[in-house]
Each structure stands twice: as structure tokens, then as C-alpha cells.
Write a protein that holds these residues in place. Structure first.
Motif, PDB file in Angstrom:
ATOM      1  N   ALA A   1       0.813  -1.219   0.000  1.00  0.00           N
ATOM      2  CA  ALA A   1       0.000   0.000   0.000  1.00  0.00           C
ATOM      3  C   ALA A   1       0.842   1.263   0.000  1.00  0.00           C
ATOM      4  CB  ALA A   1      -0.933   0.000   1.217  1.00  0.00           C
ATOM      5  N   ALA A   2       2.047   1.184   0.552  1.00  0.00           N
ATOM      6  CA  ALA A   2       2.847   2.392   0.770  1.00  0.00           C
ATOM      7  C   ALA A   2       3.130   3.156  -0.518  1.00  0.00           C
ATOM      8  CB  ALA A   2       4.153   2.032   1.476  1.00  0.00           C
ATOM      9  N   ASP A   3       3.455   2.421  -1.583  1.00  0.00           N
ATOM     10  CA  ASP A   3       3.801   3.107  -2.836  1.00  0.00           C
ATOM     11  C   ASP A   3       2.819   2.825  -3.957  1.00  0.00           C
ATOM     12  OD1 ASP A   3       4.442   0.461  -3.181  1.00  0.00           O
ATOM     13  OD2 ASP A   3       6.437   0.815  -4.032  1.00  0.00           O
ATOM     14  N   VAL A   4       1.578   2.483  -3.596  1.00  0.00           N
ATOM     15  CA  VAL A   4       0.591   2.144  -4.624  1.00  0.00           C
ATOM     16  C   VAL A   4       0.272   3.350  -5.509  1.00  0.00           C
ATOM     17  CG1 VAL A   4      -1.434   2.567  -3.143  1.00  0.00           C
ATOM     18  CG2 VAL A   4      -1.619   1.015  -5.105  1.00  0.00           C
ATOM     19  N   VAL A   5       0.238   4.546  -4.941  1.00  0.00           N
ATOM     20  CA  VAL A   5      -0.099   5.727  -5.746  1.00  0.00           C
ATOM     21  C   VAL A   5       0.976   5.961  -6.802  1.00  0.00           C
ATOM     22  CG1 VAL A   5      -0.555   8.204  -5.708  1.00  0.00           C
ATOM     23  CG2 VAL A   5      -1.423   6.754  -3.856  1.00  0.00           C
ATOM     24  N   ALA A   6       2.228   5.858  -6.419  1.00  0.00           N
ATOM     25  CA  ALA A   6       3.320   6.039  -7.382  1.00  0.00           C
ATOM     26  C   ALA A   6       3.288   4.974  -8.457  1.00  0.00           C
ATOM     27  CB  ALA A   6       4.666   6.016  -6.652  1.00  0.00           C
ATOM     28  N   ARG A   7       2.984   3.732  -8.075  1.00  0.00           N
ATOM     29  CA  ARG A   7       2.905   2.641  -9.070  1.00  0.00           C
ATOM     30  C   ARG A   7       1.796   2.901 -10.074  1.00  0.00           C
ATOM     31  NH1 ARG A   7       3.040  -0.805  -4.640  1.00  0.00           N
ATOM     32  NH2 ARG A   7       0.920  -1.552  -5.043  1.00  0.00           N
ATOM     33  N   LEU A   8       0.647   3.315  -9.573  1.00  0.00           N
ATOM     34  CA  LEU A   8      -0.485   3.548 -10.465  1.00  0.00           C
ATOM     35  C   LEU A   8      -0.246   4.744 -11.375  1.00  0.00           C
ATOM     36  CD1 LEU A   8      -3.454   2.852  -8.017  1.00  0.00           C
ATOM     37  CD2 LEU A   8      -2.712   1.426  -9.925  1.00  0.00           C
ATOM     38  N   LYS A   9       0.387   5.773 -10.858  1.00  0.00           N
ATOM     39  CA  LYS A   9       0.715   6.924 -11.694  1.00  0.00           C
ATOM     40  C   LYS A   9       1.646   6.507 -12.836  1.00  0.00           C
ATOM     41  CE  LYS A   9       3.016  11.442 -11.593  1.00  0.00           C
ATOM     42  NZ  LYS A   9       3.723  12.438 -10.763  1.00  0.00           N
ATOM     43  N   ARG A  10       2.639   5.708 -12.535  1.00  0.00           N
ATOM     44  CA  ARG A  10       3.562   5.233 -13.577  1.00  0.00           C
ATOM     45  C   ARG A  10       2.817   4.360 -14.585  1.00  0.00           C
ATOM     46  NH1 ARG A  10       6.984   8.278 -13.602  1.00  0.00           N
ATOM     47  NH2 ARG A  10       6.656   7.902 -15.820  1.00  0.00           N
ATOM     48  N   ARG A  11       1.875   3.578 -14.103  1.00  0.00           N
ATOM     49  CA  ARG A  11       1.075   2.737 -15.007  1.00  0.00           C
ATOM     50  C   ARG A  11       0.289   3.607 -15.981  1.00  0.00           C
ATOM     51  NH1 ARG A  11      -1.084  -2.667 -14.478  1.00  0.00           N
ATOM     52  NH2 ARG A  11      -0.235  -2.844 -12.367  1.00  0.00           N
ATOM     53  N   MET A  12      -0.262   4.701 -15.488  1.00  0.00           N
ATOM     54  CA  MET A  12      -0.993   5.628 -16.346  1.00  0.00           C
ATOM     55  C   MET A  12      -0.060   6.258 -17.387  1.00  0.00           C
ATOM     56  SD  MET A  12      -4.211   5.610 -15.395  1.00  0.00           S
ATOM     57  CE  MET A  12      -3.892   3.851 -15.222  1.00  0.00           C
ATOM     58  N   ILE A  13       1.077   6.787 -16.928  1.00  0.00           N
ATOM     59  CA  ILE A  13       1.980   7.535 -17.802  1.00  0.00           C
ATOM     60  C   ILE A  13       2.704   6.637 -18.795  1.00  0.00           C
ATOM     61  CG2 ILE A  13       4.082   8.950 -17.825  1.00  0.00           C
ATOM     62  CD1 ILE A  13       3.136  10.095 -15.107  1.00  0.00           C
ATOM     63  N   ASP A  14       3.184   5.490 -18.313  1.00  0.00           N
ATOM     64  CA  ASP A  14       4.016   4.621 -19.151  1.00  0.00           C
ATOM     65  C   ASP A  14       3.210   3.714 -20.069  1.00  0.00           C
ATOM     66  OD1 ASP A  14       6.151   5.737 -17.849  1.00  0.00           O
ATOM     67  OD2 ASP A  14       6.551   4.007 -16.556  1.00  0.00           O
ATOM     68  N   HIS A  15       1.994   3.372 -19.666  1.00  0.00           N
ATOM     69  CA  HIS A  15       1.251   2.359 -20.414  1.00  0.00           C
ATOM     70  C   HIS A  15      -0.132   2.817 -20.908  1.00  0.00           C
ATOM     71  CE1 HIS A  15       4.413  -0.408 -19.397  1.00  0.00           C
ATOM     72  NE2 HIS A  15       4.210  -0.249 -18.100  1.00  0.00           N
ATOM     73  N   ALA A  16      -0.993   3.248 -19.977  1.00  0.00           N
ATOM     74  CA  ALA A  16      -2.381   3.506 -20.369  1.00  0.00           C
ATOM     75  C   ALA A  16      -2.507   4.703 -21.311  1.00  0.00           C
ATOM     76  CB  ALA A  16      -3.242   3.714 -19.125  1.00  0.00           C
ATOM     77  N   LEU A  17      -1.892   5.821 -20.962  1.00  0.00           N
ATOM     78  CA  LEU A  17      -2.009   7.011 -21.821  1.00  0.00           C
ATOM     79  C   LEU A  17      -1.412   6.783 -23.214  1.00  0.00           C
ATOM     80  CD1 LEU A  17      -1.374   9.580 -18.989  1.00  0.00           C
ATOM     81  CD2 LEU A  17      -3.385   9.624 -20.480  1.00  0.00           C
ATOM     82  N   PRO A  18      -0.241   6.166 -23.341  1.00  0.00           N
ATOM     83  CA  PRO A  18       0.260   5.857 -24.692  1.00  0.00           C
ATOM     84  C   PRO A  18      -0.620   4.866 -25.451  1.00  0.00           C
ATOM     85  CG  PRO A  18       2.057   5.813 -23.107  1.00  0.00           C
ATOM     86  CD  PRO A  18       0.783   5.905 -22.309  1.00  0.00           C
ATOM     87  N   LEU A  19      -1.120   3.839 -24.760  1.00  0.00           N
ATOM     88  CA  LEU A  19      -1.926   2.812 -25.428  1.00  0.00           C
ATOM     89  C   LEU A  19      -3.190   3.403 -26.046  1.00  0.00           C
ATOM     90  CD1 LEU A  19      -2.565  -0.263 -25.960  1.00  0.00           C
ATOM     91  CD2 LEU A  19      -3.826  -0.202 -23.789  1.00  0.00           C
ATOM     92  N   TRP A  20      -3.940   4.171 -25.241  1.00  0.00           N
ATOM     93  CA  TRP A  20      -5.247   4.630 -25.706  1.00  0.00           C
ATOM     94  C   TRP A  20      -5.167   5.802 -26.674  1.00  0.00           C
ATOM     95  CZ3 TRP A  20      -9.246   1.533 -25.230  1.00  0.00           C
ATOM     96  CH2 TRP A  20      -9.192   0.529 -24.260  1.00  0.00           C
ATOM     97  N   SER A  21      -3.977   6.406 -26.808  1.00  0.00           N
ATOM     98  CA  SER A  21      -3.815   7.474 -27.805  1.00  0.00           C
ATOM     99  C   SER A  21      -3.192   6.979 -29.104  1.00  0.00           C
ATOM    100  CB  SER A  21      -2.960   8.603 -27.227  1.00  0.00           C
ATOM    101  OG  SER A  21      -1.673   8.139 -26.870  1.00  0.00           O
ATOM    102  N   THR A  22      -2.763   5.723 -29.138  1.00  0.00           N
ATOM    103  CA  THR A  22      -2.181   5.153 -30.365  1.00  0.00           C
ATOM    104  C   THR A  22      -3.077   4.027 -30.879  1.00  0.00           C
ATOM    105  OG1 THR A  22      -0.761   3.728 -28.987  1.00  0.00           O
ATOM    106  CG2 THR A  22       0.180   5.801 -29.776  1.00  0.00           C
ATOM    107  N   VAL A  23      -2.999   2.870 -30.253  1.00  0.00           N
ATOM    108  CA  VAL A  23      -3.893   1.758 -30.619  1.00  0.00           C
ATOM    109  C   VAL A  23      -5.351   2.154 -30.412  1.00  0.00           C
ATOM    110  CG1 VAL A  23      -4.490  -0.642 -30.106  1.00  0.00           C
ATOM    111  CG2 VAL A  23      -2.107   0.078 -30.014  1.00  0.00           C
TER     112      VAL A  23
END
Length: 383
Positions: A12-34
Motif C-alpha cells: 500500500a505504501a507506494d501504490v499511488v506512485a505505481r499507479l501513476k507510472r502505469r498511467m503515464i508509461d502504459h495507459a495514456l500511450p496505449l489509448w492514444s495510439t492503438v
């Protein structure tokens, strides 16, 4: 308190940082390209299980608007600078294809993959998300043309969709039953419009929905939010309760309190306590539907209620409630563990049955709005 103790402290301690990286590194690029149709324009409605685009799926206008919101919000937060250009590209498509293409005011409900009109219904829920998208884009540049689009949409709502019984009709043509859901998202959009413009008229508009919530949508005796109503806002029995909406109102009421100073703590506490009755025993996740007595009607569990219970706890943490931040992080861990751990990076599982079997084979774009909003709120409040 709920079930924060069931989640490991280090997880739980670093879940916010993990999720933010997931958004920036994966979700935002995926949904704006594919997730973007490079030939016909517009956002793809959903991806196949392997992450490839479902180009044949019809385009819901609400999903176009939600994706615009996601990229404008990501740009606003400084997460994804290219988000501004993507949001503007999405908005250009939305205005060109969905706004009055048949010569009648308002936005159509569904488009074909090629950009033609599939369903000309003027749906109030859709218009709430178009308004949210416009407000979020306006917050980036304070563009006068975007403000004009906001005002035009408000005029359409006021002249075509207002109900004499309060709130707004389901759409044009009107339909029954009436639902709290479109009213809730218009409430959200009015708060966003105030944040983007600082125009006090949006405080007043948001206040109309708060009054409707107090008078009709929220039952003070059972302390639950109803879903379905008659024309005059009398409840349709038996009352259907969606725990995710109970939680979503907690977060929205905190937003209303922030922009108006009107206290909402009692209602937030009651809604949150009610929402927590409808949980899956094995995972601690919210289930899809219950009744007013706290019994579970549908044991399936979608992704979006998990984002909303996280946002509810975040709102309570922002209000200074003891233990709420830990509960918020625990809710985010459950969301990450059960829904976001998908083989397609930047994708998610949308719904499970009570045995944990995935019920939706595709990866719907509609969930991105919920996930990104939860992570954005978590970063701003929990750090």
C-alpha cells in the motif's frame, strides 16, 4: 474502518506512485495510439483481449468525451504533455461528427466507426460527459471558443431537457424510468465547470443537484441512494442500490463542499457506510447491486465501483477523517491487484463473477475515465 488490514503495508505504501507510472508509461500511450482511429478519426470504443483495436465497434459519444477528459486531465496534471494535443484532436472529432449532424441541436448518442450517425438520441448522460470534457479542455487554455461550446450545451439542456419535477429528463425523446445517474454526472460536470471558469453560476447549478439529492435521490431513513424513479422522483420499489454510485456521491459531495463551503460530512459518512455493506467476501471489492436492506442482489463486480470507493476514501482523507488514507490506499491496491494486472499493459479487466471469472472479453475504453480520475485524486490528496 473497512479492510485496510487485509492489504500488506509495503504494497500500500507506494501504490499511488505505481499507479501513476502505469498511467503515464502504459495507459495514456496505449489509448492514444492503438486506441485512436488514425484513418476515420475518433477514439476506439474497445480493444480485443490481445490489445488490438476493435475497429468494428460503434462509437458511443460518452466514450469519446471520456477519453478527451482523460488526456486533458493528464496534460493539466503535467503527467502527459502531449495530452493537450490529443484532447484537442478528440474534441475536434466530437464537434465535427456528433454535434447536430442531423441539423437538430445537441449531440447524438452513437456514431458508426466511419463517423456517421448510428443513433440520433439526445441522451442526457452523454451530454454530462461532453460538458465534463469541454470544462477540462477549457481549464487548459481558457479558450473563448470552448467556453462558447459550454454555454451552447447549457442552453440546450435548459431549453430542451429540463424537467418540471426537477433535474433533467433522460433524453430526447424522454424515456422512463428516471435515473439518478445522469443527474450525478451533471453535478460532476457543474463542479468541473466551476473549477475551469470560476463562474459562480456553476456553483448555483451544482446547488440544484445537491438540492435534488437531498430532497429525492437520497433516502434519509434507509441512508441509501436510489437508482430508479418515477417522473415525479418518487422511488420505484424495490429500491436498487449500486454501491459504486453511493461511493461516487461521497467524492462529489466533497467537491461540492470545496467549491461552495456547504457542509456535506454527514451525508458523506452515511453514503460511505452504506456502500461498504455491499462487498465481495473473498476480495473486499464492491459488488454491482444490492437492495435497500443491505442484501446483495448481483455478486458480479465491475472495475468502476472499485475506483469510486477509492475516491470516496480519498475524499474522507482530504476531510481529515482518521484512517481514511489507509483505506484509500487499500482500495487502490485491490483495484490494481484484481483489475489492472492485465496481460495488455495499460489495459484492464472490466467485470468478474462471484468466482473471479472474467465476464467481459474486451478491454473497454469507458473505464479509463474512472481509473485515471482515481489515480489523479490519489496523487493530489495522498501524495
Amino acid at each position: 474502518m473497512a479492510e485496510a488490514h487485509n492489504v500488506a503495508a509495503d504494497e500500500a505504501a507506494d501504490v499511488v506512485a505505481r499507479l501513476k507510472r502505469r498511467m503515464i508509461d502504459h495507459a495514456l500511450p496505449l489509448w492514444s495510439t492503438v486506441g485512436w482511429d488514425g484513418s476515420a478519426g475518433g477514439f476506439i470504443e474497445r480493444l480485443h483481449q490481445d490489445g488490438s483495436p476493435d475497429r468494428a465497434a460503434p462509437r458511443r459519444v460518452r466514450v469519446q468525451a471520456r477519453q478527451i477528459y482523460c488526456y486533458a486531465k493528464a496534460a493539466q496534471l503535467g503527467w502527459y504533455p502531449e495530452g493537450r494535443e490529443i484532447a484537442l484532436k478528440g474534441l475536434e472529432y466530437l464537434l465535427a461528427k456528433a454535434k447536430a449532424p442531423d441539423g437538430r441541436p445537441g449531440y447524438v448518442h452513437q456514431l458508426t466507426p466511419e463517423g456517421g450517425v448510428l443513433d440520433p438520441l439526445r441522451d442526457t448522460y452523454d451530454h454530462a460527459f461532453v460538458l465534463l470534457a469541454l470544462a477540462t479542455v477549457h481549464g487548459l487554455d481558457h479558450d473563448a471558443q470552448i467556453r462558447a461550446e459550454i454555454d451552447a450545451l447549457l442552453a440546450f439542456l435548459d431549453t430542451q431537457l429540463r424537467s418540471p419535477h426537477g433535474g433533467f429528463q433522460e433524453g430526447l425523446p424522454p424515456s422512463m424510468p428516471r435515473r439518478q445517474n445522469p443527474q450525478m454526472h451533471l453535478f460532476e460536470a457543474m463542479i468541473a465547470c466551476f473549477d475551469a471558469t470560476h463562474d459562480q453560476s456553476f456553483q448555483n447549478r451544482a446547488g440544484e443537484f445537491f438540492a435534488l439529492f437531498l430532497a429525492n435521490l437520497f433516502d434519509k431513513q434507509t441512508r441509501v441512494l436510489g437508482e430508479y424513479f418515477e417522473e415525479d422522483w418518487s422511488r420505484i420499489l424495490p429500491v436498487s442500490v449500486e454501491a459504486g454510485h453511493q461511493a461516487e456521491w461521497v467524492w462529489l459531495l466533497k467537491g461540492f463542499e470545496r467549491i461552495t463551503g456547504c457542509p456535506t460530512g454527514r451525508q458523506r459518512g452515511e453514503l460511505l457506510a452504506s456502500a461498504l455493506r455491499y462487498r465481495d467476501e473473498a476480495t473486499g471489492c464492491l459488488v454491482d447491486e444490492g437492495d435497500a436492506e443491505g442484501n446483495i442482489r448481483r455478486h458480479s463486480r465491475r472495475l468502476w465501483p472499485q475506483t469510486e470507493i477509492a475516491k470516496a476514501w480519498i475524499a474522507q482523507a482530504e476531510a481529515g477523517e482518521s484512517g481514511a488514507a489507509d483505506e484509500a490506499r487499500a482500495a487502490l491496491v485491490r483495484m490494481e491487484r484484481h483489475y489492472l494486472s492485465h496481460p495488455v499493459a495499460g489495459g484492464w479487466y472490466d467485470q468478474f463473477d462471484r468466482d473471479g471469472k472474467s465476464l467481459v472479453a474486451t478491454i473497454p475504453a469507458s473505464s479509463f475515465y474512472h481509473v485515471l480520475c482515481a489515480v489523479a485524486e490519489a496523487e493530489q490528496v495522498l501524495g
